[in-house]
Design a protein around this motif. Sequence first.
Motif, PDB file in Angstrom:
ATOM      1  N   GLU A 208       0.832  -1.209   0.000  1.00  0.00           N
ATOM      2  CA  GLU A 208       0.000   0.000   0.000  1.00  0.00           C
ATOM      3  C   GLU A 208       0.866   1.258   0.000  1.00  0.00           C
ATOM      4  O   GLU A 208       0.546   2.243  -0.680  1.00  0.00           O
ATOM      5  CB  GLU A 208      -0.919   0.005   1.220  1.00  0.00           C
ATOM      6  N   GLN A 209       1.956   1.231   0.755  1.00  0.00           N
ATOM      7  CA  GLN A 209       2.881   2.370   0.767  1.00  0.00           C
ATOM      8  C   GLN A 209       3.482   2.579  -0.621  1.00  0.00           C
ATOM      9  O   GLN A 209       3.579   3.717  -1.101  1.00  0.00           O
ATOM     10  CB  GLN A 209       3.995   2.145   1.792  1.00  0.00           C
ATOM     11  N   HIS A 210       3.866   1.506  -1.266  1.00  0.00           N
ATOM     12  CA  HIS A 210       4.447   1.573  -2.619  1.00  0.00           C
ATOM     13  C   HIS A 210       3.446   2.215  -3.591  1.00  0.00           C
ATOM     14  O   HIS A 210       3.799   3.146  -4.334  1.00  0.00           O
ATOM     15  CB  HIS A 210       4.819   0.165  -3.087  1.00  0.00           C
ATOM     16  N   ASP A 211       2.211   1.745  -3.559  1.00  0.00           N
ATOM     17  CA  ASP A 211       1.176   2.289  -4.453  1.00  0.00           C
ATOM     18  C   ASP A 211       0.920   3.774  -4.154  1.00  0.00           C
ATOM     19  O   ASP A 211       0.694   4.573  -5.067  1.00  0.00           O
ATOM     20  CB  ASP A 211      -0.136   1.504  -4.299  1.00  0.00           C
ATOM     21  N   TRP A 212       0.951   4.132  -2.877  1.00  0.00           N
ATOM     22  CA  TRP A 212       0.689   5.509  -2.453  1.00  0.00           C
ATOM     23  C   TRP A 212       1.814   6.444  -2.917  1.00  0.00           C
ATOM     24  O   TRP A 212       1.568   7.570  -3.345  1.00  0.00           O
ATOM     25  CB  TRP A 212       0.519   5.545  -0.934  1.00  0.00           C
ATOM     26  N   ILE A 213       3.058   5.961  -2.853  1.00  0.00           N
ATOM     27  CA  ILE A 213       4.209   6.743  -3.334  1.00  0.00           C
ATOM     28  C   ILE A 213       4.050   7.015  -4.833  1.00  0.00           C
ATOM     29  O   ILE A 213       4.186   8.160  -5.291  1.00  0.00           O
ATOM     30  CB  ILE A 213       5.541   6.006  -3.058  1.00  0.00           C
ATOM     31  N   LEU A 214       3.745   5.971  -5.588  1.00  0.00           N
ATOM     32  CA  LEU A 214       3.580   6.132  -7.040  1.00  0.00           C
ATOM     33  C   LEU A 214       2.396   7.039  -7.370  1.00  0.00           C
ATOM     34  O   LEU A 214       2.468   7.861  -8.292  1.00  0.00           O
ATOM     35  CB  LEU A 214       3.399   4.758  -7.711  1.00  0.00           C
ATOM     36  N   HIS A 215       1.322   6.928  -6.597  1.00  0.00           N
ATOM     37  CA  HIS A 215       0.141   7.778  -6.803  1.00  0.00           C
ATOM     38  C   HIS A 215       0.515   9.258  -6.676  1.00  0.00           C
ATOM     39  O   HIS A 215       0.113  10.095  -7.500  1.00  0.00           O
ATOM     40  CB  HIS A 215      -0.946   7.407  -5.788  1.00  0.00           C
ATOM     41  N   ASN A 216       1.288   9.596  -5.640  1.00  0.00           N
ATOM     42  CA  ASN A 216       1.654  10.990  -5.403  1.00  0.00           C
ATOM     43  C   ASN A 216       2.680  11.500  -6.405  1.00  0.00           C
ATOM     44  O   ASN A 216       2.643  12.680  -6.783  1.00  0.00           O
ATOM     45  CB  ASN A 216       2.135  11.169  -3.958  1.00  0.00           C
ATOM     46  N   LEU A 217       3.552  10.622  -6.871  1.00  0.00           N
ATOM     47  CA  LEU A 217       4.483  11.020  -7.941  1.00  0.00           C
ATOM     48  C   LEU A 217       3.716  11.262  -9.243  1.00  0.00           C
ATOM     49  O   LEU A 217       4.017  12.194  -9.988  1.00  0.00           O
ATOM     50  CB  LEU A 217       5.568   9.956  -8.138  1.00  0.00           C
ATOM     51  N   ASP A 218       2.701  10.448  -9.497  1.00  0.00           N
ATOM     52  CA  ASP A 218       1.871  10.643 -10.694  1.00  0.00           C
ATOM     53  C   ASP A 218       1.078  11.950 -10.616  1.00  0.00           C
ATOM     54  O   ASP A 218       0.864  12.614 -11.633  1.00  0.00           O
ATOM     55  CB  ASP A 218       0.915   9.459 -10.886  1.00  0.00           C
ATOM     56  N   LEU A 219       0.637  12.323  -9.400  1.00  0.00           N
ATOM     57  CA  LEU A 219      -0.108  13.575  -9.201  1.00  0.00           C
ATOM     58  C   LEU A 219       0.687  14.777  -9.712  1.00  0.00           C
ATOM     59  O   LEU A 219       0.118  15.731 -10.229  1.00  0.00           O
ATOM     60  CB  LEU A 219      -0.397  13.785  -7.712  1.00  0.00           C
ATOM     61  N   VAL A 220       2.010  14.735  -9.530  1.00  0.00           N
ATOM     62  CA  VAL A 220       2.871  15.857  -9.957  1.00  0.00           C
ATOM     63  C   VAL A 220       3.622  15.530 -11.247  1.00  0.00           C
ATOM     64  O   VAL A 220       4.583  16.201 -11.606  1.00  0.00           O
ATOM     65  CB  VAL A 220       3.865  16.260  -8.838  1.00  0.00           C
ATOM     66  N   GLN A 221       3.187  14.446 -11.910  1.00  0.00           N
ATOM     67  CA  GLN A 221       3.766  14.030 -13.202  1.00  0.00           C
ATOM     68  C   GLN A 221       5.265  13.732 -13.099  1.00  0.00           C
ATOM     69  O   GLN A 221       6.062  14.150 -13.940  1.00  0.00           O
ATOM     70  CB  GLN A 221       3.498  15.103 -14.269  1.00  0.00           C
ATOM     71  N   MET A 222       5.635  13.010 -12.036  1.00  0.00           N
ATOM     72  CA  MET A 222       7.048  12.646 -11.847  1.00  0.00           C
ATOM     73  C   MET A 222       7.266  11.138 -11.717  1.00  0.00           C
ATOM     74  O   MET A 222       8.350  10.697 -11.349  1.00  0.00           O
ATOM     75  CB  MET A 222       7.604  13.359 -10.607  1.00  0.00           C
ATOM     76  N   GLY A 223       6.249  10.345 -12.040  1.00  0.00           N
ATOM     77  CA  GLY A 223       6.376   8.893 -11.968  1.00  0.00           C
ATOM     78  C   GLY A 223       7.493   8.365 -12.857  1.00  0.00           C
ATOM     79  O   GLY A 223       8.189   7.406 -12.510  1.00  0.00           O
TER      80      GLY A 223
END
Length: 266
Positions: free
Chosen positions: A115-130
């Motif tokens: 869940e932490q991994h998915d949450w990190i990627l979610h927030n990076l995607d929010l700022v277009q940095m995935g």
Amino acid sequence: MAQHYLTLELVDKSFQRGGTRTEVLTQVSLGVAKGEFISIIGHSGCGKSTLLNIIAGLTPATSGVVFLEGKTVDAPGPDRAVVFQNHSLLPWLTVYENVALAVGKVFRRTKSRAEQHDWILHNLDLVQMGHARDKRPGEISGGMKQRVGIARALSMEPKVLLLDEPFGALDALTRAHLQDAVMEIHARLGNTMIMITHDVDEAVLLSDRIVMMTNGPAARIGDVLDVPIARPRNRLELAGDRTYLKCREAVLKFLYERHRFVEAAE
């Protein structure tokens, strides 16, 4: 009277150095609604960053109090995340690891590793940095670093996001892109944001209200301007908008007259 989400009541701040006492802020009172975007603007030395640090719990007020959801703010906490002008990323960690550090601290007991991994990627995607998750800060631009700083702050799910001149060190085009990104994030998440800025156009574009500080020392809130412009906002459409221009003129007039008053007193 309806209770505000965030409340500042008669906040004073002074610093003592040797036998000299400097009054930085005096009698600052402000109520902020949930989901509101507030900008704080004023000349250098008017205590804007000090005020933000008091809300963050990084600096204690000399007197007065700050409440968040009715609870006293007297220490730093994950319910108030700060994005500084200097992104303050750890250079030896990747983009992913920099955000993971915050996520691990806040959610180590409530989210599983997956869940932490998915949450990190979610927030990076929010700022277009995935796409840059495996890069280190030295391998990405200043604007990208600030995006990661914003992702790290958002990943803590703060009740209030505090932005201390987050775009001040960036070129005009990068700054514009990041302003648009912050507007999109605010629209999507509906979170409460308080931003320090020197930029009048930025303040009018992003804010629901603009808090205008008098000059220091012993700065106080001189005026609060409502920005009655519908959202979503488009910077190109607003360039000739009468309400936008009226708000811009009001802030410039306040800042110019305050500056002229100080020059006359010197």
